[in-house]
Design an enzyme around this catalytic site. Structure first.
Site, short mmCIF file in Angstrom:
data_model
loop_
_atom_site.label_atom_id
_atom_site.label_comp_id
_atom_site.label_asym_id
_atom_site.label_seq_id
_atom_site.Cartn_x
_atom_site.Cartn_y
_atom_site.Cartn_z
N PRO A 275 0.96 -1.16 0.05
CA PRO A 275 -0.02 -0.12 0.03
C PRO A 275 0.83 1.24 0.08
CG PRO A 275 -0.27 -1.21 2.06
CD PRO A 275 0.56 -2.09 1.24
N SER B 192 -14.04 -12.94 -0.43
CA SER B 192 -13.97 -13.13 0.79
C SER B 192 -14.83 -12.59 1.78
CB SER B 192 -12.41 -12.56 0.97
OG SER B 192 -12.10 -11.13 1.15
N LYS C 148 -5.02 -8.12 6.55
CA LYS C 148 -6.23 -8.20 7.27
C LYS C 148 -6.00 -8.24 8.85
CE LYS C 148 -8.97 -10.11 3.72
NZ LYS C 148 -9.45 -11.30 3.19
P1 ATP Z 1 3.74 4.85 -2.60
O1 ATP Z 1 3.18 3.40 -3.20
O2 ATP Z 1 2.80 5.94 -2.39
O3 ATP Z 1 4.79 5.27 -3.70
P2 ATP Z 1 5.84 4.17 -0.87
O4 ATP Z 1 5.78 2.94 -0.42
O5 ATP Z 1 6.77 4.32 -1.99
O6 ATP Z 1 4.30 4.89 -1.11
P3 ATP Z 1 7.59 5.77 0.48
O7 ATP Z 1 7.67 7.16 -0.11
O8 ATP Z 1 9.05 5.34 0.46
O9 ATP Z 1 6.30 5.09 0.35
O10 ATP Z 1 7.63 6.13 2.15
C1 ATP Z 1 6.98 7.33 2.80
C2 ATP Z 1 7.70 7.86 3.77
O11 ATP Z 1 7.73 7.12 4.91
C3 ATP Z 1 9.05 8.15 3.39
O12 ATP Z 1 9.49 9.46 4.04
C4 ATP Z 1 9.76 6.98 4.20
O13 ATP Z 1 11.19 7.35 4.37
C5 ATP Z 1 9.15 6.69 5.33
N1 ATP Z 1 8.96 5.21 5.75
C6 ATP Z 1 8.16 4.42 5.34
N2 ATP Z 1 8.31 3.03 6.16
C7 ATP Z 1 9.46 3.67 6.93
C8 ATP Z 1 10.18 2.71 7.63
N3 ATP Z 1 9.68 1.40 7.91
N4 ATP Z 1 11.10 3.44 8.51
C9 ATP Z 1 11.47 4.67 8.55
N5 ATP Z 1 10.83 5.30 7.31
C10 ATP Z 1 9.83 4.86 6.61
#
Ligand code: ATP
Ligand code: MG
Length: 522
Positions: A109, A430, A473
């Site tokens: 997501p 589901s 879920k």
């Molecule tokens: P999208 O599908 O919308 O592109 P994405 O999965 O690529 O979303 P990111 O842009 O990589 O999401 O993450 C959003 C923000 O949350 C970033 O600033 C990222 O560094 C931070 N972030 C997400 N998960 C973690 C984590 N496990 N630890 C530290 N920072 C996180």
């Protein structure tokens, strides 16, 4: 002059023979053309591209597992299994001597860290990183370039990437690969296959460049929110790594260790001048950012930082303290209230799994008094979900007495089944078990009085079949403070494989047949 400039550029490169002969031809052409002529311009432009690509230049991979672990842990909290998969992948690469030629798909997501962990992979490997989104692209020329005969022709994104990173073996991230189908001209699958498929991409042909390039040293990382819309031929060639969303405790750690320090640092605000209490941070997570990822959370925290900055200046404060008491001054009233358990006859909580992550999905059954019997569905349900609603209705109708309801309950009742929120499209089989339970709860005049959520496909004969997204879920149920679940028996292994912190405090009932569900619920 131009010819000398181009020749100088080639000195440090190992240009493949066929490319070299093309360059020589063009250089000869350039030297006889009139400097001001349009053709001089296009030829010059073309040579500029051909000579600014990193022919034969590669960076040394850093296949060092402790270092990789350190980089991954430094930038990301949690994601233990994801990091482990990446480490495995690098370990394999160490033995093969190369990680190029692989395609990794990070799926999950929004806001769970797909893009940001992609960056860390590149850093761990010591490779250059280039990212572009294929989501908004309108035609395949953006990937494969325009023919040179076009006015204003340009190479595609891949060639642009090489010019930018100056090596032949970068990490290239293709974002939003699941959004490509809708907006692309021509055949999206085959254009991307040419780029990604190790068997085709050794001699990738960009229309503008018109000489073949080797993409096989590139490590491709793709990201997507769902797998549904990715062409099968592409999906087959990818290594999938799933990121499934965070529970509140993980978000707390991510916010404390990463998001909050990052925001303060960005504005050059000393940490001690803005004091956000743990309790307030928890309230932000519960009340303002109830999503699978952490992007909303990051936005809300940014709001707090902005408002605090104003306070520091206007009220000439030394420090601002944000606690549960004054949080609303910063963020306004909470967007999410502590979810009251839905109760009432005919109301049951299901569990859904969408591209936004897992979600709880209340289902309502109501009886419309009339002399007709019949059945109506609302809530923007997809075809498969409508079918499973029909199965639920037929099954319930056929087993009323068995489950202790009046055998003639539905004889003079028009039944309405609704799945809020009405405007969000929903699909999939589901919710079969959930819809059946809603109907039975109605017929038995039995309201479910405790937080309980369920998922499972139901067959016409009452068997409960397995469903996808168990992890998502479970996370969604926890987010809504539901700790008692009914899952299909065939999903038992998926559940057992979940990390302990997700299973902690959860009571699960596994159901083979609908009977098992009814025994738990009523
Ligand atoms: P999208 O599908 O919308 O592109 P994405 O999965 O690529 O979303 P990111 O842009 O990589 O999401 O993450 C959003 C923000 O949350 C970033 O600033 C990222 O560094 C931070 N972030 C997400 N998960 C973690 C984590 N496990 N630890 C530290 N920072 C996180
Ligand atoms: Mg992203």
């Amino acid at each position: 002059n131009d010819v000398d400039t181009f020749k100088a550029r080639l000195e440090s490169l190992v240009v493949p023979e066929r490319v070299q002969s093309r360059i020589d031809d063009e250089l000869n052409k350039l030297s006889v053309l009139e400097t001001g002529s349009p053709e001089y311009g296009t030829t010059r432009n073309y040579l500029d591209w051909l000579t600014s690509l990193p022919w034969g230049v590669t960076s040394q991979d850093q296949l060092d597992l402790p270092h990789a672990r350190q980089v991954l842990d430094r930038d990301h909290d949690g994601l233990t299994d994801v990091k482990e998969r990446i480490i495995e992948f690098l370990a394999e690469g160490t033995f093969k001597g190369d990680v190029g030629g692989s395609i990794v798909l990070l799926v999950g997501p929004p806001g769970v860290g797909k893009t940001s962990i992609g960056r860390s992979i590149a850093e761990a490997l010591g490779r250059q990183f280039y990212r572009f989104s294929v989501g908004g692209m309108r035609d395949e020329a953006e990937i494969k370039g325009h023919r040179r005969t076009y006015v204003g022709a340009m190479p595609g994104k891949l060639v642009q990437a090489f010019k930018e990173v100056e090596v032949e073996n970068p990490v290239i991230m293709l974002d939003e690969i699941d959004k490509l189908g809708q907006s692309f001209q021509g055949d999206p699958a085959s254009a991307l296959l040419e780029v990604l498929d190790p068997e085709q991409n050794v001699d990738f042909l960009d229309h503008y460049l018109d000489v073949r390039m080797d993409l096989s040293k590139v490590l491709f990382l793709c990201t997507a929110n769902t797998l549904d819309s990715i062409p099968g031929a592409l999906l087959d060639r990818m290594e999938q790594i799933r990121l499934s969303g965070y529970i509140a405790e993980e978000k707390l750690a991510i916010a404390k260790h990463h998001l909050w320090p990052k925001l303060l640092k960005r504005d050059n605000l000393p940490k001690k001048r803005i004091n956000l209490t743990d309790a307030a941070l928890k309230q932000v997570i519960e009340g303002y950012a109830r999503e699978a990822g952490v992007r909303q959370l990051e936005k809300q925290l940014h709001r707090i930082v902005r408002k605090s900055a104003v306070k520091l200046l206007e009220e000439e404060l030394e420090t601002v303290k944000i606690s549960v008491k004054n949080l609303e001054e910063f963020l306004g009233a909470p967007i999410f209230r502590k979810e009251k358990v839905l109760t009432g006859e005919g109301v049951v909580t299901g569990l859904a799994w969408t591209s936004m992550g897992g979600a709880t999905l209340p289902i309502e059954a109501g009886k419309v008094h009339s002399l007709d019997r019949g059945f109506k569905l609302t809530g923007k349900l997809g075809e498969v979900m409508q079918e499973s609603a029909n199965i639920a209705y037929s099954y319930t109708l056929g087993h009323l007495q068995e489950y202790g309801a009046d055998a003639d309950f539905f004889d003079s009742a028009f039944v309405h089944l609704h799945v809020p929120e009405g405007a969000t499209p929903k699909d999939g089989p589901s919710a079969g078990v959930t819809m059946t339970t809603a109907l039975l709860s109605l017929a038995k005049h039995h309201a479910i009085d405790r937080p309980l959520a369920m998922t499972g496909e139901l067959t016409l004969t009452g068997q409960v079949l397995p469903v996808g997204g168990i992890r998502e879920k479970v996370i969604a149920a926890r987010r809504s403070d539901i700790f008692e679940l009914i899952l299909p028996d065939a999903n038992q292994r998926d559940y057992e494989e979940l990390p302990d912190y997700l299973k902690e405090g959860v009571t699960v009932h596994f159901a083979k047949r609908y009977r098992d569900v009814a025994d738990v619920v009523f």
